[in-house]
Design an enzyme around this catalytic site. Structure first.
Site, PDB file in Angstrom:
ATOM      1  N   ASP A  37      31.401  40.058  25.726  1.00 45.53           N
ATOM      2  CA  ASP A  37      30.893  39.985  27.106  1.00 45.53           C
ATOM      3  C   ASP A  37      29.375  39.856  27.051  1.00 45.53           C
ATOM      4  OD1 ASP A  37      30.278  40.635  29.938  1.00 45.53           O
ATOM      5  OD2 ASP A  37      32.374  41.275  30.009  1.00 45.53           O
ATOM      6  N   ASN A  80      38.836  35.089  29.423  1.00 49.22           N
ATOM      7  CA  ASN A  80      38.831  35.619  30.792  1.00 49.22           C
ATOM      8  C   ASN A  80      37.454  35.580  31.459  1.00 49.22           C
ATOM      9  OD1 ASN A  80      39.843  37.651  32.980  1.00 49.22           O
ATOM     10  ND2 ASN A  80      38.110  38.676  31.987  1.00 49.22           N
ATOM     11  N   TYR A 145      34.098  26.135  42.289  1.00 51.81           N
ATOM     12  CA  TYR A 145      34.949  27.131  41.604  1.00 51.81           C
ATOM     13  C   TYR A 145      36.360  26.570  41.416  1.00 51.81           C
ATOM     14  CZ  TYR A 145      37.260  31.564  40.569  1.00 51.81           C
ATOM     15  OH  TYR A 145      37.997  32.564  39.973  1.00 51.81           O
ATOM     16  N   THR A 180      38.429  43.612  42.153  1.00 52.71           N
ATOM     17  CA  THR A 180      37.563  43.873  40.995  1.00 52.71           C
ATOM     18  C   THR A 180      36.116  43.955  41.496  1.00 52.71           C
ATOM     19  OG1 THR A 180      37.058  41.556  40.544  1.00 52.71           O
ATOM     20  CG2 THR A 180      39.057  42.439  39.515  1.00 52.71           C
TER      21      THR A 180
HETATM   22  N1  LIG Z   1      38.647  38.738  41.206  1.00 55.21           N
HETATM   23  C1  LIG Z   1      39.365  37.722  41.670  1.00 55.21           C
HETATM   24  O1  LIG Z   1      39.715  37.677  42.858  1.00 55.21           O
HETATM   25  C2  LIG Z   1      39.803  36.618  40.738  1.00 55.21           C
HETATM   26  C3  LIG Z   1      40.807  35.755  41.170  1.00 55.21           C
HETATM   27  C4  LIG Z   1      41.245  34.731  40.340  1.00 55.21           C
HETATM   28  C5  LIG Z   1      40.664  34.580  39.099  1.00 55.21           C
HETATM   29  N2  LIG Z   1      39.680  35.422  38.692  1.00 55.21           N
HETATM   30  C6  LIG Z   1      39.112  35.194  37.378  1.00 55.21           C
HETATM   31  O2  LIG Z   1      39.270  36.366  36.602  1.00 55.21           O
HETATM   32  C7  LIG Z   1      38.252  36.414  35.607  1.00 55.21           C
HETATM   33  C8  LIG Z   1      37.656  37.806  35.607  1.00 55.21           C
HETATM   34  O3  LIG Z   1      37.127  38.068  36.901  1.00 55.21           O
HETATM   35  P1  LIG Z   1      36.915  39.548  37.479  1.00 55.21           P
HETATM   36  O4  LIG Z   1      37.337  39.511  38.887  1.00 55.21           O
HETATM   37  O5  LIG Z   1      37.471  40.568  36.562  1.00 55.21           O
HETATM   38  O6  LIG Z   1      35.313  39.567  37.503  1.00 55.21           O
HETATM   39  P2  LIG Z   1      34.208  40.596  36.974  1.00 55.21           P
HETATM   40  O7  LIG Z   1      32.924  40.054  37.488  1.00 55.21           O
HETATM   41  O8  LIG Z   1      34.608  42.003  37.296  1.00 55.21           O
HETATM   42  O9  LIG Z   1      34.277  40.415  35.391  1.00 55.21           O
HETATM   43  C9  LIG Z   1      33.860  39.241  34.774  1.00 55.21           C
HETATM   44  C10 LIG Z   1      33.302  39.579  33.403  1.00 55.21           C
HETATM   45  O10 LIG Z   1      32.926  38.343  32.773  1.00 55.21           O
HETATM   46  C11 LIG Z   1      31.660  38.529  32.157  1.00 55.21           C
HETATM   47  N3  LIG Z   1      30.952  37.253  32.047  1.00 55.21           N
HETATM   48  C12 LIG Z   1      30.537  36.451  33.052  1.00 55.21           C
HETATM   49  N4  LIG Z   1      29.847  35.400  32.568  1.00 55.21           N
HETATM   50  C13 LIG Z   1      29.858  35.543  31.218  1.00 55.21           C
HETATM   51  C14 LIG Z   1      29.298  34.792  30.164  1.00 55.21           C
HETATM   52  N5  LIG Z   1      28.575  33.682  30.382  1.00 55.21           N
HETATM   53  N6  LIG Z   1      29.509  35.210  28.895  1.00 55.21           N
HETATM   54  C15 LIG Z   1      30.209  36.349  28.642  1.00 55.21           C
HETATM   55  N7  LIG Z   1      30.736  37.110  29.604  1.00 55.21           N
HETATM   56  C16 LIG Z   1      30.550  36.719  30.876  1.00 55.21           C
HETATM   57  C17 LIG Z   1      30.923  39.500  33.083  1.00 55.21           C
HETATM   58  O11 LIG Z   1      29.832  40.140  32.420  1.00 55.21           O
HETATM   59  C18 LIG Z   1      32.041  40.459  33.475  1.00 55.21           C
HETATM   60  O12 LIG Z   1      32.152  41.545  32.578  1.00 55.21           O
HETATM   61  C19 LIG Z   1      37.290  35.277  35.925  1.00 55.21           C
HETATM   62  O13 LIG Z   1      37.571  34.175  35.069  1.00 55.21           O
HETATM   63  C20 LIG Z   1      37.629  34.917  37.354  1.00 55.21           C
HETATM   64  O14 LIG Z   1      37.358  33.551  37.626  1.00 55.21           O
HETATM   65  C21 LIG Z   1      39.237  36.446  39.483  1.00 55.21           C
END
Ligand SMILES: NC(=O)c1ccc[n+]([C@@H]2O[C@H](COP(=O)([O-])OP(=O)(O)OC[C@H]3O[C@@H](n4cnc5c(N)ncnc54)[C@H](O)[C@@H]3O)[C@@H](O)[C@H]2O)c1
Length: 246
Positions: A37, A80, A145, A180
């Site tokens: 991360d 992820n 997105y 989240t």
């Molecule tokens: N939360 C939602 O509603 C949702 C819905 C569909 C998909 N997603 C996807 O789920 C995944 C996780 O999202 P989340 O909701 O847990 O978000 P979050 O922001 O809680 O966690 C995302 C994590 O990714 C890390 N990150 C971001 N950019 C990075 C980079 N360049 N290099 C390394 N790490 C990096 C961040 O530091 C963070 O720890 C994402 O791919 C997001 O697109 C989320």
């Protein structure tokens, strides 16, 4: 024996939200887990935390090598890490388009490319990508997105085809709106957080947001050696968002 005993996993974006829930679940089920991360604050205390930005090829190669070296193997990769973007097709600069695609799409290529030599040596190699419901349903203000997650869906299928004969399975989860820190930030930035939260809940036929643990459960199921015949699948964990009209 636990389900993931003897297996080593790497979870990008594993310090928060869906990634953190996945790290906790894989650990609970017997895997040794590395968190990759850009910030490792809050990473699971039992995980190997490697700070790395998935947009930096050199750093990714070093981080994957460090995890594989520490465990002596790498069997499971959970791609992820991701960032959001809002606006219609006119509302983001070229720089922002490149930045979001770089993290959400090219990041998967960088991490998987670095992990492939290790995955090829595993008897239970599995990759799971985090896609999104926006890959299948047009939602307003999600042009960039949505494009990035549509690419993740296509990339998942292409990777599954390329590596099926090497014994490497590639699947994805497509969550709806998940409770989240990401959604917390989205609400905090909205003009009327309670109304926005109610609208997000109402958009899901289930009437509530998905939990990070529910997405982690689907990710772990796809990564499990028990899913040995599942490849090229994109599992929707979206409370019915993309498939139900109720
Ligand atoms: N939360 C939602 O509603 C949702 C819905 C569909 C998909 N997603 C996807 O789920 C995944 C996780 O999202 P989340 O909701 O847990 O978000 P979050 O922001 O809680 O966690 C995302 C994590 O990714 C890390 N990150 C971001 N950019 C990075 C980079 N360049 N290099 C390394 N790490 C990096 C961040 O530091 C963070 O720890 C994402 O791919 C997001 O697109 C989320």
């Amino acid at each position: 024996m636990s389900e993931f005993d003897g297996l080593a996993a790497l979870v990008t974006g594993g310090a928060s939200g869906i990634g953190a829930a996945t790290v906790a679940l894989l650990h609970e089920r017997g895997a040794r887990v590395a968190v990759l991360d850009r910030t490792t604050d809050g990473a699971h205390p039992q995980a190997l935390a490697v700070r790395c930005d998935v947009t930096d090829s050199g750093a990714v190669a070093g981080a994957v090598a460090a995890a594989a070296g520490h465990f002596g193997a790498l069997d499971i990769v959970i791609n992820n890490a991701g960032i959001g973007a809002s606006g219609d097709v006119s509302e983001n600069s070229d720089e922002e388009w490149h930045r979001v695609l770089d993290v959400n799409v090219v990041g998967i290529a960088r991490v998987t490319r670095a992990a492939l030599p290790h995955l090829r040596r595993s008897r239970h190699a599995a990759v799971v990508n985090t896609c999104s419901a926006v890959a299948f349903t047009g939602l307003r203000s999600r042009a960039l997105y949505g494009a990035s997650k549509g690419a993740v869906a296509a990339l998942t299928l292409a990777m599954a085809a390329d590596h099926v004969h090497e014994g490497i399975r590639v699947n994805a989860v497509a969550p709806g709106t998940v409770d989240t820190p990401w959604v917390g930030r989205l609400l905090a930035a909205s003009a009327d957080p309670p109304a926005t939260a109610a609208a997000l809940r109402a958009r899901q036929p289930l009437g509530r947001l998905v939990t990070a643990q529910e997405v982690a459960h689907a990710i772990a199921s796809l990564a499990s050696p028990a899913a040995a015949s599942t490849t090229g699948a994109i599992v929707r964990v979206d409370g019915g968002l993309t498939s139900l009209r109720v």
